[in-house]
Motif scaffolding. Sequence first.
Motif, short mmCIF file in Angstrom:
data_model
loop_
_atom_site.label_atom_id
_atom_site.label_comp_id
_atom_site.label_asym_id
_atom_site.label_seq_id
_atom_site.Cartn_x
_atom_site.Cartn_y
_atom_site.Cartn_z
N ASN A 82 0.86 -1.18 0.00
CA ASN A 82 0.00 0.00 0.00
C ASN A 82 0.90 1.24 0.00
OD1 ASN A 82 -2.64 -1.37 0.35
ND2 ASN A 82 -1.76 -1.97 2.31
N LEU A 83 0.62 2.18 -0.89
CA LEU A 83 1.44 3.38 -0.99
C LEU A 83 1.22 4.28 0.22
CD1 LEU A 83 3.42 5.04 -2.73
CD2 LEU A 83 1.43 6.11 -3.82
N LEU A 84 2.31 4.65 0.89
CA LEU A 84 2.25 5.48 2.09
C LEU A 84 2.63 6.93 1.84
CD1 LEU A 84 3.93 3.06 4.68
CD2 LEU A 84 1.49 3.33 4.18
N ALA A 85 3.53 7.17 0.88
CA ALA A 85 3.96 8.54 0.59
C ALA A 85 4.56 8.61 -0.81
CB ALA A 85 4.98 9.02 1.62
N HIS A 86 4.24 9.70 -1.51
CA HIS A 86 4.81 9.96 -2.84
C HIS A 86 4.50 11.41 -3.18
CE1 HIS A 86 5.95 9.67 -7.00
NE2 HIS A 86 6.09 8.35 -6.95
N PRO A 87 5.54 12.25 -3.33
CA PRO A 87 5.28 13.68 -3.54
C PRO A 87 4.59 13.99 -4.86
CG PRO A 87 7.61 13.19 -3.90
CD PRO A 87 6.99 11.95 -3.32
N GLU A 89 2.48 11.77 -6.50
CA GLU A 89 1.23 11.02 -6.66
C GLU A 89 0.44 10.98 -5.35
OE1 GLU A 89 1.04 7.59 -9.30
OE2 GLU A 89 3.22 7.55 -9.27
N PRO A 90 0.13 12.12 -4.80
CA PRO A 90 -0.63 12.13 -3.54
C PRO A 90 -2.00 11.49 -3.68
CG PRO A 90 -0.58 14.33 -4.53
CD PRO A 90 0.41 13.49 -5.29
N GLN A 91 -2.56 11.52 -4.90
CA GLN A 91 -3.88 10.92 -5.12
C GLN A 91 -3.85 9.41 -5.00
OE1 GLN A 91 -1.89 12.12 -7.46
NE2 GLN A 91 -1.77 10.60 -9.09
N SER A 92 -2.66 8.80 -5.07
CA SER A 92 -2.55 7.35 -4.99
C SER A 92 -2.19 6.85 -3.60
CB SER A 92 -1.49 6.85 -6.00
OG SER A 92 -1.86 7.15 -7.33
N VAL A 93 -1.89 7.76 -2.68
CA VAL A 93 -1.53 7.35 -1.33
C VAL A 93 -2.71 6.59 -0.70
CG1 VAL A 93 -0.99 8.16 1.00
CG2 VAL A 93 0.16 9.17 -0.98
N GLY A 94 -2.42 5.45 -0.13
CA GLY A 94 -3.43 4.59 0.45
C GLY A 94 -3.87 3.46 -0.46
N LEU A 95 -3.49 3.54 -1.74
CA LEU A 95 -3.91 2.50 -2.68
C LEU A 95 -3.05 1.25 -2.56
CD1 LEU A 95 -4.63 4.51 -5.97
CD2 LEU A 95 -6.25 3.76 -4.22
N ASP A 96 -3.66 0.11 -2.81
CA ASP A 96 -2.96 -1.17 -2.88
C ASP A 96 -2.30 -1.27 -4.25
OD1 ASP A 96 -2.13 -3.78 -3.14
OD2 ASP A 96 -4.05 -4.68 -2.57
N ARG A 97 -0.96 -1.29 -4.28
CA ARG A 97 -0.23 -1.32 -5.56
C ARG A 97 0.48 -2.66 -5.76
NH1 ARG A 97 0.35 3.38 -8.93
NH2 ARG A 97 2.61 3.48 -8.65
N ARG A 110 6.11 -5.25 -6.10
CA ARG A 110 6.33 -6.53 -5.42
C ARG A 110 7.82 -6.86 -5.34
NH1 ARG A 110 3.22 -10.85 -8.61
NH2 ARG A 110 4.17 -12.22 -7.05
N ILE A 111 8.52 -6.66 -6.44
CA ILE A 111 9.95 -6.96 -6.46
C ILE A 111 10.70 -6.04 -5.52
CG2 ILE A 111 12.03 -6.88 -7.91
CD1 ILE A 111 10.28 -7.86 -10.23
N ALA A 112 10.37 -4.74 -5.55
CA ALA A 112 11.03 -3.78 -4.66
C ALA A 112 10.77 -4.12 -3.21
CB ALA A 112 10.55 -2.37 -4.98
N ARG A 113 9.53 -4.51 -2.89
CA ARG A 113 9.19 -4.90 -1.52
C ARG A 113 10.05 -6.08 -1.05
NH1 ARG A 113 4.46 -7.96 -0.19
NH2 ARG A 113 5.05 -9.20 -2.02
N ASP A 114 10.22 -7.07 -1.94
CA ASP A 114 11.00 -8.25 -1.58
C ASP A 114 12.49 -7.94 -1.44
OD1 ASP A 114 8.61 -9.57 -1.64
OD2 ASP A 114 8.98 -10.65 -3.50
#
Length: 313
Positions: A82-87, A89-97, A110-114
Amino acid sequence: MKNRLIGIFCLLALLLASSGCVADEEPATRPTSQEILGIYLHDAAVYAADVGKDAALAEFGRLDGEFTSGSWYVYAYDTECNLLAHPYEPQSVGLDRLGWTDSRGMPVIRIARDVAAAGGGYIVYLYPEPVDGVIDEAAVETYKPKLGYVLPAGDGWWIGSGVALENSDGTYPPAIQEMIELVRGGVSYAQAQGKEAAIAELSDLNGQFVDSDGHYLYAYLYDGTLIGHPYLPEKIGSNLINREDQYGMRMIAALAETAEDGGGFVVFIWPNPDEGNRDELKIGYVMPVDDEWWLGSGVYLSEVTGEYTRLTV
């Protein structure tokens, strides 16, 4: 971030200068974007530890914040993607990516998370640069290869950043530039000498399209049938269009579609035979020869960064 970037640049310049203090040595070189990126993100992780999660996320999300300047910025996700911060793309904060992919189908988040969960490191992906304070993910034609870096930031969340791999003069880091020239040279040869001669030449381990570092060309029909490869002669004639990596990306299909669209970059995962066939991120470049077949080549991310990126914990 203006002051932070200036500080990082000055620190690297001082370190480089101190290592070249003999009169007849070459003068210190300008720090690379890769060097700055790693230190910049480690600085962001230290900042998050110092001020706490909420304050750090607020700062990372500010367009006028310390960590945001043009194409330099920090984004943050939780371990569920879930996006927590992005200068930008504030409209996408909170979205499941979790299911988000780049323009060629690589599941970047997913790759970055891993990678972050495995301790962090460099990644590579396709993504647009911000224009006038906006990133348009729908503008597929604007996606370009970026070198990224990700780190765990605290319990249950991680941060990342990235810089364009393309230099200001339109060139790329040496390994990538050489790959591009190899593909372009192969296409020119194929168009001049014909399909049969070109496939025979690129499939020859001693031919002109296999270099001393083991880089090579491969040839496919657009339906995914392999028709030329110096290291996989047993696969010639096989249709590999449905080959998938552990994340479900169909890399041959992505490469073929990119070639059919006129050519360009694709990032995917592929085993590295020089490292015990371990899975690594690979930067591919493809070009069409004609409306029947195409050529491609690739370099592993570790060849660009000098570091191996662990994809799993």
